[in-house]
Write a protein that holds these residues in place. Structure first.
Motif: not given
Length: 351
Positions: A282-310
């Protein structure tokens, strides 16, 4: 982790009374006088410093102990029967907590009568005109005696107070699996509380049996780790998840970015799905700190083959940012609230 021989305590039926343990010379003297006077019934002396009392006698006893004894030196424990004295120190709680424990007794009836109703919240994939329902999270609501729904926080708080968390979690889990066929071939996300499971081989057999009986495809069912406190025994959690996967089911980590669900644990546990905590959605579109967490999770998920859900998506602006970033699945009020009947069609987004 609890030893196997302790697991059956979680499965026991509701207590029909309490053990009360008295400490201090003055309390023991007052106890002798109290029992001689036979003020409350039924009450049975178990040991010199311990009595068993029926549940219905508790309110008056609490008032009496507070007025005439040192209540700080009295502890209580639920008593399924008069002979099963608890051996673990943590089973005993202060007398001050007994009133709250008794007030939550209604959850015992909910569990015994399986008064639990499944509600369905859609999980969608795609973006814009391509959005479609791919899954549902099966959530549980307790039913009051008059049929009204009890909020989930209230029922789980009551179960935690009564020490019935395993039993309630089991009833909700079985009810959800029983309803899996209602959503066709879509994915079914079923919550479970890992700290309420003692040994997977024993505690989850009924879940497996219900899944086979319902005819559900195990690969369709995603068991979702739900926990409000940090899980300290990751080995225990890993054993549960491996048990599920061994039997063909999939699993998800909830609320990643908050509490126990760290990016590091995504790497270790290798879930099939990871759900970004709504705080970072919630609010990720305008919050760089939240965007950083969201991207970090994406990268970790791709590393282990997980699908991401917001989860917790409420605005099209956040949805657009997450979709562009690479998130595959979305859940939240933008797409639909939990309802008594599962939506079957592509959703028209609510404004």
């Amino acid at each position: 982790m609890n030893a196997p021989n302790e697991q059956c305590q979680a499965c026991q039926t509701a207590a029909d009374g309490y053990f009360l343990r008295f400490a201090g010379e003055a309390n023991l003297q007052a106890l002798n006088e109290w029992l001689t006077g036979d003020k409350f019934s039924p009450v049975h002396r178990i040991e010199t410093d311990i009595v068993w009392a029926a549940t219905h006698a508790v309110p008056d006893m609490l008032d009496y102990f507070t007025a005439h004894m040192d209540a700080a030196q009295i502890t209580a424990a639920p008593a399924p029967d008069k002979t099963s004295l608890p051996t673990a120190a943590e089973a005993w709680f202060p007398l001050a907590d007994l009133r709250a424990h008794q007030a939550a007794h209604w959850i015992d009836d909910v569990i015994a009568e399986e008064r639990v109703r499944t509600v369905y919240q859609p999980i969608v994939s795609g973006y814009g005109e391509q959005v479609q329902i791919e899954a549902y999270e099966f959530l549980s609501r307790a039913l009051d005696e008059d049929g009204t729904l009890i909020p989930p926080y209230k029922m789980f708080d009551a179960a935690r107070t009564r020490g019935r968390l395993f039993a309630l979690d089991r009833v909700c889990r079985l009810q959800a699996v029983r309803n899996a066929s209602r959503v066709g071939d879509r994915l079914v996300f079923v919550n479970f509380i890992p700290t309420a499971i003692y040994t997977p081989e024993h505690c989850l057999q009924s879940t497996l049996a219900k899944a086979w009986a319902s005819g559900a495809d195990p690969h369709q069912i995603v068991f979702e780790v739900v926990e409000t406190e940090e899980i300290k025994d990751l080995d225990h959690l890993e054993n549960i998840l491996l048990f599920y996967r061994k039997h063909g089911f999939r699993y998800a980590l909830d609320d990643v970015g908050s509490g126990y669900s760290t990016v590091e644990n995504v790497i270790r546990l290798k879930p099939d799905f990871v759900k970004l905590d709504m705080h970072y959605v919630q609010g990720v579109a305008d919050d760089p700190d939240k965007q950083q967490v969201a991207i970090a999770l994406l990268e970790a998920a791709r590393t282990v083959g997980s699908r991401t859900l917001a989860e917790g998506v409420e605005t099209e602006r956040d949805w657009a940012w997450l979709s562009k970033a690479g998130y595959e699945l979305f859940q939240g009020y933008l797409f639909g609230k939990p309802e008594l009947e599962p939506a079957q069609n592509v959703l028209t987004l609510s404004k």
